[in-house]
Each structure stands twice: as C-alpha cells, then as structure tokens.
Design a protein around this motif. Structure first.
Motif, PDB file in Angstrom:
ATOM      1  N   LEU A 169       1.198 -23.170  -5.912  1.00  0.00           N
ATOM      2  CA  LEU A 169       0.282 -21.805  -5.959  1.00  0.00           C
ATOM      3  C   LEU A 169      -1.173 -22.026  -5.876  1.00  0.00           C
ATOM      4  O   LEU A 169      -1.680 -23.200  -6.265  1.00  0.00           O
ATOM      5  N   ALA A 170      -1.934 -21.226  -5.063  1.00  0.00           N
ATOM      6  CA  ALA A 170      -3.208 -21.353  -4.595  1.00  0.00           C
ATOM      7  C   ALA A 170      -3.983 -20.391  -4.962  1.00  0.00           C
ATOM      8  O   ALA A 170      -3.799 -19.146  -5.231  1.00  0.00           O
ATOM      9  N   ARG A 171      -5.475 -20.449  -5.081  1.00  0.00           N
ATOM     10  CA  ARG A 171      -6.492 -19.599  -5.496  1.00  0.00           C
ATOM     11  C   ARG A 171      -7.133 -19.174  -4.101  1.00  0.00           C
ATOM     12  O   ARG A 171      -7.655 -20.021  -3.414  1.00  0.00           O
ATOM     13  N   VAL A 172      -6.958 -18.064  -3.706  1.00  0.00           N
ATOM     14  CA  VAL A 172      -7.875 -17.571  -2.207  1.00  0.00           C
ATOM     15  C   VAL A 172      -9.226 -17.423  -2.702  1.00  0.00           C
ATOM     16  O   VAL A 172      -9.691 -16.499  -3.482  1.00  0.00           O
ATOM     17  N   LEU A 173     -10.152 -18.244  -1.949  1.00  0.00           N
ATOM     18  CA  LEU A 173     -11.439 -18.266  -2.361  1.00  0.00           C
ATOM     19  C   LEU A 173     -12.176 -17.524  -0.868  1.00  0.00           C
ATOM     20  O   LEU A 173     -13.231 -16.960  -1.113  1.00  0.00           O
ATOM     21  N   ASN A 174     -11.808 -17.544  -0.084  1.00  0.00           N
ATOM     22  CA  ASN A 174     -12.538 -17.020   1.377  1.00  0.00           C
ATOM     23  C   ASN A 174     -14.218 -17.422   1.173  1.00  0.00           C
ATOM     24  O   ASN A 174     -14.710 -16.538   1.268  1.00  0.00           O
ATOM     25  N   ASN A 175     -14.160 -18.794   1.112  1.00  0.00           N
ATOM     26  CA  ASN A 175     -15.742 -19.344   1.076  1.00  0.00           C
ATOM     27  C   ASN A 175     -16.585 -18.904  -0.049  1.00  0.00           C
ATOM     28  O   ASN A 175     -17.611 -19.003   0.097  1.00  0.00           O
ATOM     29  N   GLN A 176     -15.988 -18.457  -1.121  1.00  0.00           N
ATOM     30  CA  GLN A 176     -16.515 -18.179  -2.254  1.00  0.00           C
ATOM     31  C   GLN A 176     -16.477 -18.974  -3.520  1.00  0.00           C
ATOM     32  O   GLN A 176     -15.115 -19.450  -3.448  1.00  0.00           O
ATOM     33  N   ASP A 177     -17.490 -19.276  -4.178  1.00  0.00           N
ATOM     34  CA  ASP A 177     -17.142 -19.874  -5.328  1.00  0.00           C
ATOM     35  C   ASP A 177     -16.960 -18.741  -6.540  1.00  0.00           C
ATOM     36  O   ASP A 177     -17.919 -18.356  -7.360  1.00  0.00           O
ATOM     37  N   LYS A 178     -15.657 -18.434  -6.819  1.00  0.00           N
ATOM     38  CA  LYS A 178     -15.406 -17.642  -7.929  1.00  0.00           C
ATOM     39  C   LYS A 178     -14.165 -17.898  -8.657  1.00  0.00           C
ATOM     40  O   LYS A 178     -13.303 -18.705  -8.341  1.00  0.00           O
ATOM     41  N   GLN A 179     -13.886 -17.241  -9.769  1.00  0.00           N
ATOM     42  CA  GLN A 179     -12.871 -17.584 -10.555  1.00  0.00           C
ATOM     43  C   GLN A 179     -11.822 -16.425 -10.099  1.00  0.00           C
ATOM     44  O   GLN A 179     -12.019 -15.082 -10.405  1.00  0.00           O
ATOM     45  N   VAL A 180     -10.574 -16.995  -9.650  1.00  0.00           N
ATOM     46  CA  VAL A 180      -9.632 -15.786  -9.198  1.00  0.00           C
ATOM     47  C   VAL A 180      -8.425 -16.360  -9.560  1.00  0.00           C
ATOM     48  O   VAL A 180      -8.144 -17.761 -10.009  1.00  0.00           O
ATOM     49  N   ALA A 181      -7.215 -15.581  -9.638  1.00  0.00           N
ATOM     50  CA  ALA A 181      -5.891 -16.034  -9.995  1.00  0.00           C
ATOM     51  C   ALA A 181      -5.172 -16.612  -9.174  1.00  0.00           C
ATOM     52  O   ALA A 181      -5.642 -16.606  -7.888  1.00  0.00           O
ATOM     53  N   ARG A 182      -4.072 -17.411  -9.163  1.00  0.00           N
ATOM     54  CA  ARG A 182      -3.369 -18.051  -8.404  1.00  0.00           C
ATOM     55  C   ARG A 182      -2.488 -17.262  -7.600  1.00  0.00           C
ATOM     56  O   ARG A 182      -1.393 -16.876  -8.196  1.00  0.00           O
ATOM     57  N   THR A 183      -2.831 -16.671  -6.411  1.00  0.00           N
ATOM     58  CA  THR A 183      -2.041 -15.479  -5.879  1.00  0.00           C
ATOM     59  C   THR A 183      -1.457 -15.868  -4.482  1.00  0.00           C
ATOM     60  O   THR A 183      -1.195 -14.777  -3.847  1.00  0.00           O
ATOM     61  N   VAL A 235       0.849  -1.148  -0.146  1.00  0.00           N
ATOM     62  CA  VAL A 235       0.045  -0.163   0.017  1.00  0.00           C
ATOM     63  C   VAL A 235       0.712   1.270  -0.011  1.00  0.00           C
ATOM     64  O   VAL A 235       0.417   2.466  -0.338  1.00  0.00           O
ATOM     65  N   LEU A 236       1.965   1.201   0.244  1.00  0.00           N
ATOM     66  CA  LEU A 236       2.992   2.238   0.266  1.00  0.00           C
ATOM     67  C   LEU A 236       3.854   2.370  -0.889  1.00  0.00           C
ATOM     68  O   LEU A 236       4.534   3.301  -0.965  1.00  0.00           O
ATOM     69  N   GLY A 237       3.542   1.457  -2.067  1.00  0.00           N
ATOM     70  CA  GLY A 237       4.215   1.627  -3.220  1.00  0.00           C
ATOM     71  C   GLY A 237       5.642   1.265  -3.141  1.00  0.00           C
ATOM     72  O   GLY A 237       6.372   1.801  -4.028  1.00  0.00           O
ATOM     73  N   GLU A 238       6.152   0.603  -2.364  1.00  0.00           N
ATOM     74  CA  GLU A 238       7.485   0.201  -2.243  1.00  0.00           C
ATOM     75  C   GLU A 238       7.773  -0.932  -3.049  1.00  0.00           C
ATOM     76  O   GLU A 238       7.071  -1.852  -3.583  1.00  0.00           O
ATOM     77  N   THR A 239       9.083  -1.132  -3.389  1.00  0.00           N
ATOM     78  CA  THR A 239       9.672  -2.266  -4.113  1.00  0.00           C
ATOM     79  C   THR A 239       9.619  -3.480  -3.398  1.00  0.00           C
ATOM     80  O   THR A 239      10.168  -3.334  -2.139  1.00  0.00           O
ATOM     81  N   ILE A 240       9.168  -4.495  -3.767  1.00  0.00           N
ATOM     82  CA  ILE A 240       8.952  -5.845  -2.862  1.00  0.00           C
ATOM     83  C   ILE A 240       9.812  -6.984  -3.525  1.00  0.00           C
ATOM     84  O   ILE A 240       9.501  -7.426  -4.740  1.00  0.00           O
ATOM     85  N   SER A 241      11.165  -7.142  -3.141  1.00  0.00           N
ATOM     86  CA  SER A 241      12.042  -8.085  -4.113  1.00  0.00           C
ATOM     87  C   SER A 241      11.637  -9.671  -3.492  1.00  0.00           C
ATOM     88  O   SER A 241      11.307  -9.825  -2.258  1.00  0.00           O
ATOM     89  N   LEU A 242      11.690 -10.462  -4.384  1.00  0.00           N
ATOM     90  CA  LEU A 242      11.685 -11.897  -4.008  1.00  0.00           C
ATOM     91  C   LEU A 242      12.929 -12.841  -3.866  1.00  0.00           C
ATOM     92  O   LEU A 242      12.714 -13.673  -3.851  1.00  0.00           O
ATOM     93  N   GLY A 293       2.279 -13.982  -9.976  1.00  0.00           N
ATOM     94  CA  GLY A 293       1.328 -13.749  -8.963  1.00  0.00           C
ATOM     95  C   GLY A 293       1.668 -12.932  -8.186  1.00  0.00           C
ATOM     96  O   GLY A 293       0.605 -11.890  -7.476  1.00  0.00           O
ATOM     97  N   HIS A 294       2.917 -12.447  -7.707  1.00  0.00           N
ATOM     98  CA  HIS A 294       3.196 -11.445  -6.866  1.00  0.00           C
ATOM     99  C   HIS A 294       3.006 -10.040  -7.602  1.00  0.00           C
ATOM    100  O   HIS A 294       2.482  -9.025  -6.779  1.00  0.00           O
ATOM    101  N   PHE A 295       3.066  -9.874  -8.946  1.00  0.00           N
ATOM    102  CA  PHE A 295       2.964  -8.750  -9.711  1.00  0.00           C
ATOM    103  C   PHE A 295       1.795  -8.301  -9.715  1.00  0.00           C
ATOM    104  O   PHE A 295       1.237  -7.170  -9.274  1.00  0.00           O
ATOM    105  N   PHE A 296       0.648  -9.456  -9.903  1.00  0.00           N
ATOM    106  CA  PHE A 296      -0.909  -9.205  -9.928  1.00  0.00           C
ATOM    107  C   PHE A 296      -1.057  -8.691  -8.358  1.00  0.00           C
ATOM    108  O   PHE A 296      -1.886  -7.807  -8.258  1.00  0.00           O
ATOM    109  N   SER A 297      -0.613  -9.287  -7.389  1.00  0.00           N
ATOM    110  CA  SER A 297      -1.065  -9.189  -5.983  1.00  0.00           C
ATOM    111  C   SER A 297      -0.736  -7.581  -5.457  1.00  0.00           C
ATOM    112  O   SER A 297      -1.367  -6.976  -4.607  1.00  0.00           O
ATOM    113  N   HIS A 298       0.608  -7.218  -5.865  1.00  0.00           N
ATOM    114  CA  HIS A 298       0.664  -5.820  -5.575  1.00  0.00           C
ATOM    115  C   HIS A 298       0.851  -4.672  -6.437  1.00  0.00           C
ATOM    116  O   HIS A 298       1.152  -3.399  -6.047  1.00  0.00           O
ATOM    117  N   LYS A 299       0.455  -4.713  -7.527  1.00  0.00           N
ATOM    118  CA  LYS A 299       0.337  -3.851  -8.631  1.00  0.00           C
ATOM    119  C   LYS A 299      -0.887  -3.767  -9.185  1.00  0.00           C
ATOM    120  O   LYS A 299      -1.447  -2.845  -9.873  1.00  0.00           O
TER     121      LYS A 299
END
Length: 289
Positions: free
Chosen positions: A93-107, A46-53, A194-200
């Motif tokens: 890699l996993a798809r976070v569902l939080n108890n919903q039946d939805k189409q989401v990326a592996r993040t 949320v602070l827009g910092e570079t996140i290295s893996l 997945g990392h790029f999607f999650s933070h960008k």
C-alpha cells in the motif's frame, strides 16, 4: 494448469495468450493492454454504488461490463492473475503525495514482483501516470517506459530509520513524486480499510472529483472535473467540457463507457457546471490520476 474462467476471460479480452513460461515481456504487455482498454475512473464512487473487492465481481465489472474502476479494483485483478500464473507477487500500500510533503493515509494499492533476482513495481491502477510496464526497484536510475521517464528514490526517516520509496515521474521537466510505499507486509484487510476511506470518507479526493483516464505507450486521455486532458508524446492539452452533451460524447466514444444521459447530466451539474468560470490554474499541472 488452466486458469479460472474469470482470469482467462481477462486475458482473452486483452488478446493476450497465457504465457508458456514466465517473463517480464508478458507482464509489460499485460500492463500496457490493461491500461489502454480498461479506464481508470471513480464513477462508481461518485454515484454511490457498492464497490466489491471480490475478484469475481471485479472481473465482471471491468472485463465483462467494461466499466473500469480504481486502484483497489485494477491492481487486485492484475495481482490475482500474476499470482495464479506463478509469479512471486506481494501486495503493498502507498501514500499518494502528488509532489507534496503531507500526512496522508495509505490509499493506493500496488504490487511488488520478484523476478530473476530483481524486484519490480507493478501498477495498473494509477490512472494517467501509472507506469504501463514494470519499474525496477532500484534507486536513482531513470527508467524510460513508453513516453514517460520514471525513477524510484529511497526515503529514510532520520528519527525512526523507517525506509520508504518514492515513485517519481518527469513532469514539467523535473521529477514529480507520485506516491510513497514501504516494504511492510499488507493483506486484503488493509486494502478494505484504504478502500473504505477512498470511497466513503466525505473529504476523500475520489468522492469530490470526477476522474477518468486511459493510457497506452504514447497517449493519455483523461477527464479531471471540467477538463478533457490529452497527452501525446509529452505534449499536453486541456479542453474545457462546456456542456453535458460534450461530456456524454467523451464518456461514450472516447472512453467507451455505457452511461445514461441522465447520469451524465448529474455528473456535469455536480462536478463541472459550477467550475467552468472559476478555474484559474492550468488543469494539467494538477494530478490527473
């Protein structure tokens, strides 16, 4: 065999000795100590910092500087240590569902570990609902871990015959699906995507919410936007974060984060101030991870 200094520092910081022989008890201690000491948070996002893996950079951020991180950081550090020690580990890699039946990326990054002819799920990076001990990859059995009950169920797509697995936790007296994973091969390049999607990605959850948590066997503390959340032996409580000084006190004292008051003011204005009078749903019914 000696460990690379950044991995030895990881163990030292958690007050864990390098194991003389591989065991599940060591992995459980690693998971529990890791989650109790290193916060799951998306502050860098949320602070827009570079996140290295890169593991060296992750170790510097999480272990040396005590800044915490999110799944691609926590689980990469844990994976690299276990692999270096000689455990048979596999990146998934996993798809976070939080108890919903939805189409989401592996993040969400997780680890599967083969040990003594069994396979276990290892996850130090799912925040308030992350299991802090290995979860046996066996279907439909309740597994008590700390004060939580988990289970894994198999999901088979009737059209494609693709087999996947759901990690579930008991929440509000019923099983709640956290995420879904399969046994396909993944590599670090998949994590980069997945990392790029999650933070960008502008609509990604971690871009639009403030999320922080620490967890041990009996207690969870967390921040989800305007609420400070606690869960002690399954008893849940949500307290409104009414002003920036309260948020700053929580960040610095409860989560042991070093953060400027000016940044706290920014976080309060962006994620909390406008929501204080608008929240109608009890917050802990949502995901705190």
């Amino acid at each position: 065999m000696s460990l690379p200094i950044h991995l030895q520092n990881y163990l030292n910081d958690l007050s864990i000795q390098k194991p003389k022989e591989l065991s599940l008890n060591f992995v459980a201690s690693l998971q529990n100590n890791h989650q109790a000491q290193y916060s799951f948070n998306n502050l860098a996002v949320v602070l827009g910092e570079t996140i290295s893996l890169n593991t060296l950079e992750i170790s510097k951020k999480i272990v040396t500087n005590g800044l915490g991180g999110y799944c691609f950081e926590h689980n990469k550090l844990t994976y690299d240590l276990l692999q270096t020690l000689g455990y048979s580990v596999h990146l998934k890699l996993a798809r976070v569902l939080n108890n919903q039946d939805k189409q989401v990326a592996r993040t969400h990054r997780i680890t599967l570990m083969d040990f003594a002819n069994k396979t276990y799920l290892i996850d130090t990076g799912f925040g308030a609902y992350s299991p802090n001990a290995p979860v046996l990859l066996q279907e439909n059995i309740d597994q008590a871990i700390g004060s939580e009950i988990y289970r894994i169920i198999k999901m088979v797509n009737t059209k494609t015959s693709v087999v996947e697995y759901d990690l579930q936790i008991i929440k509000d007296n019923q099983f709640y699906t956290l995420y879904r994973f399969d046994l396909a091969h993944y590599n670090e390049a998949d994590c980069d995507a997945g990392h790029f999607f999650s933070h960008k990605y502008p609509e990604a959850g971690f871009v639009n919410n403030l999320v922080i948590s620490l967890k041990n066997n009996n207690q969870v503390i967390a921040i989800k936007n305007q609420y400070f959340l606690t869960r002690v032996n399954k008893e849940e409580k949500a307290t409104l974060i009414s002003d920036s000084p309260t948020l700053h006190s929580l960040l610095t004292h409860n989560f042991s984060l070093t953060i400027d008051k000016a940044i706290t003011d920014h976080l309060f204005d962006r994620f909390i101030k406008g929501k204080i009078n608008n929240e109608k749903e009890t917050p802990y019914k949502k995901s705190a991870s």
